[in-house]
Design a protein around this motif. Sequence first.
Motif, short mmCIF file in Angstrom:
data_model
loop_
_atom_site.label_atom_id
_atom_site.label_comp_id
_atom_site.label_asym_id
_atom_site.label_seq_id
_atom_site.Cartn_x
_atom_site.Cartn_y
_atom_site.Cartn_z
N ILE A 123 -37.58 18.00 -23.91
CA ILE A 123 -38.11 18.88 -24.99
C ILE A 123 -36.86 20.17 -24.67
CG2 ILE A 123 -39.43 21.00 -25.07
CD1 ILE A 123 -41.83 19.13 -24.71
N GLU A 124 -36.55 20.42 -23.43
CA GLU A 124 -35.39 21.31 -23.12
C GLU A 124 -34.18 20.88 -23.79
OE1 GLU A 124 -35.11 21.09 -18.78
OE2 GLU A 124 -36.92 22.61 -18.58
N GLU A 125 -33.61 19.65 -23.89
CA GLU A 125 -32.64 19.29 -24.71
C GLU A 125 -32.73 19.46 -26.14
OE1 GLU A 125 -29.53 18.27 -23.47
OE2 GLU A 125 -30.53 18.86 -21.74
N TYR A 178 -39.14 25.11 -33.26
CA TYR A 178 -38.77 25.41 -32.00
C TYR A 178 -40.06 25.74 -31.25
CZ TYR A 178 -36.48 27.59 -27.85
OH TYR A 178 -36.28 27.88 -26.51
N GLY A 179 -40.85 26.85 -31.95
CA GLY A 179 -42.12 27.57 -31.38
C GLY A 179 -43.07 26.48 -30.91
N ARG A 180 -43.44 25.71 -31.87
CA ARG A 180 -44.41 24.51 -31.50
C ARG A 180 -43.84 23.79 -30.27
NH1 ARG A 180 -45.23 24.62 -37.06
NH2 ARG A 180 -43.45 23.68 -37.45
N LEU A 181 -42.63 23.41 -30.01
CA LEU A 181 -42.31 22.67 -28.73
C LEU A 181 -42.15 23.60 -27.72
CD1 LEU A 181 -39.18 20.86 -30.35
CD2 LEU A 181 -41.08 19.61 -29.22
N TYR A 182 -41.88 24.92 -27.87
CA TYR A 182 -41.88 25.92 -26.66
C TYR A 182 -43.38 25.94 -26.23
CZ TYR A 182 -41.25 30.34 -24.23
OH TYR A 182 -41.40 31.42 -23.38
N ASP A 183 -44.55 26.02 -27.01
CA ASP A 183 -45.72 26.20 -26.78
C ASP A 183 -46.22 24.76 -26.15
OD1 ASP A 183 -45.89 28.76 -27.73
OD2 ASP A 183 -46.83 27.92 -29.71
N ALA A 184 -45.78 23.74 -26.49
CA ALA A 184 -46.30 22.47 -25.93
C ALA A 184 -45.57 22.24 -24.70
CB ALA A 184 -45.74 21.33 -26.84
N TYR A 185 -44.65 22.72 -24.53
CA TYR A 185 -43.73 22.64 -23.09
C TYR A 185 -44.65 23.39 -22.03
CZ TYR A 185 -40.12 23.24 -19.47
OH TYR A 185 -39.40 23.39 -18.50
N HIS A 186 -45.06 24.58 -22.57
CA HIS A 186 -45.71 25.63 -21.40
C HIS A 186 -47.29 25.06 -21.20
CE1 HIS A 186 -42.53 28.36 -20.81
NE2 HIS A 186 -42.22 28.21 -21.81
N ARG A 187 -47.80 24.54 -22.10
CA ARG A 187 -49.04 23.91 -21.96
C ARG A 187 -48.90 22.66 -21.06
NH1 ARG A 187 -50.72 26.23 -26.62
NH2 ARG A 187 -49.75 24.86 -28.02
N PHE A 232 -50.82 16.34 -23.90
CA PHE A 232 -49.58 16.98 -24.06
C PHE A 232 -48.40 15.75 -24.89
CE2 PHE A 232 -49.62 14.24 -20.10
CZ PHE A 232 -48.26 13.92 -20.18
N ILE A 233 -48.77 14.59 -24.55
CA ILE A 233 -47.79 13.72 -25.28
C ILE A 233 -48.08 13.59 -26.87
CG2 ILE A 233 -47.17 11.35 -25.83
CD1 ILE A 233 -47.46 10.94 -22.84
N ALA A 234 -49.27 13.88 -27.31
CA ALA A 234 -49.80 13.95 -28.58
C ALA A 234 -49.34 15.01 -29.27
CB ALA A 234 -51.30 13.81 -28.74
N GLU A 235 -49.55 16.23 -28.64
CA GLU A 235 -49.20 17.55 -28.98
C GLU A 235 -47.52 17.68 -29.31
OE1 GLU A 235 -49.47 22.31 -28.15
OE2 GLU A 235 -50.09 20.86 -26.56
N THR A 236 -46.72 17.15 -28.10
CA THR A 236 -45.41 17.14 -28.58
C THR A 236 -44.99 16.17 -29.75
OG1 THR A 236 -44.88 17.40 -26.13
CG2 THR A 236 -43.27 16.70 -27.23
N VAL A 237 -45.46 14.92 -29.76
CA VAL A 237 -45.03 14.25 -30.79
C VAL A 237 -45.56 14.82 -32.27
CG1 VAL A 237 -45.36 11.75 -31.98
CG2 VAL A 237 -45.16 12.05 -29.40
N PHE A 238 -46.57 15.54 -32.08
CA PHE A 238 -46.94 16.43 -33.46
C PHE A 238 -46.08 17.03 -33.72
CE2 PHE A 238 -48.88 20.11 -35.19
CZ PHE A 238 -49.30 19.57 -36.63
#
Length: 467
Positions: A123-125, A178-187, A232-238
């Motif tokens: 996600i960081e990349e 970006y915001g969705r990935l940022y939120d997923a990362y922090h969760r 967390f995987i499902a959210e990231t892939v979403f």
Amino acid sequence: MNLRSGRLKGQMKGEVADFTSSLEFDRRIFQADVRCNQAHTTMLIEQGIIPSDIGKKILKALDELEKEGITALKLDSAVEDIHMAVENYVTSKIGPEAGFMHTAKSRNDQVATDLRIALKEEIEEIEKELLLFIKITIQMAQNHLDSIMVGYTHLQHAQPTTFAHHLISYAQALKRDYGRLYDAYHRMNLCPLGSAALTTTSFPINREQTAKLLGFSGPMENSIDGVSSRDFIAETVFALTLLGTTLSKISEELIIWSTYEFRMVELADEFSSTSSIMPQKKNPDVAEIVRGKTAVLNGELVTILTIIKSLPQSYNRDLQEVTPHLWKATDTLHSALRITREMLASAEFKDERGEELARANFSAATELADLMVKEGGLPFRTAHQIVGRTVSTALDKGMKAEDVDAQFLDDISQELTGKTLGIDESIVKKALDPQEIIGSRKVIGGPAPSMVQEVIDNLREFVDNPS
């Protein structure tokens, strides 16, 4: 070490071992697994749970493995997974004492931790790539603040706008991605390590310490959830799927705009191909492949959701099958993101063609209706009817937008309402000029250059400080 030599009497058949092995996609979590073992062993030493001298030997072997890389491991289906491969490596270096490394942890909490570590890095990349994409897009918009084009609804001419205004619509979509990935990362930034198999352990472990050593904000507060959750995987892939949708839409417009019928964009040769039989062709193949490959993300998301939707708490081996779909999604998105960014950056926007289309086909019609409300005091629906009839009559007569004048509008109004409008000719002509129309849209989010510039400035601040 053979895990089956205790409880189980026989060896798993080769075909069955191959079928159940996760080694092929475990390669992605090798570094994370080494780090996980280093942190856990360090904590075990600090807590006095294992002898310090043995712990130091384990750490030394893990450090050597980290330097040598995954090629130092014996990877075959008999080993089962990366966790046992790493433990076998340490055992080969220091003997049976390597078994202390597994004190107070399970492969269940270990793989859950490894996945979070590896996915956080992915996600960081992707976030870095996204910020660069937004930066390039707003720079392109800066160069096209006054470049007129026609905006579309239903792929039909709608209203005049600018290339800058349209490009910023991409940047805003990418910002939300970006915001969705940022939120997923922090969760996901909570550490499962210490959950063990599912009920933690009676050893006096320090979960806050292992979380800190591994870069998490803290430990997960329920051990069953720790080993079994893959949301967390499902959210990231979403989030990746929606980002892929953004990329697909950008590619779709580049494909359409590069056609002869539109001629609004020229794609660079390195993002195009030609025909094997038709030598005149310049095909937008790369954009088409992006459009096709991003569809893979939808499939990976549905597969992941389908695997996890019916699983009981806590750990089930089905969860192993989520992982390859995660990495397929991240790899697909990563390459599509870079290529779409470079393709858009290389595209040449045709300003003259954009303005030509904006001045054609009555895209100023809405402004004419607004003019009748402002200058003639008409209800908008009445104005809408008059302008609609004006357009249809003008088209029947073969007229262009610039041929419409105040008298023409009066004639239509008289026919429909029994009254003339009496609007000054100069005002009518101004209302039919795309440049004037765009300049008048000085509303937040509008295409007026001054408003677009404000958004560009805001986006620049976001790129510089996205957190």
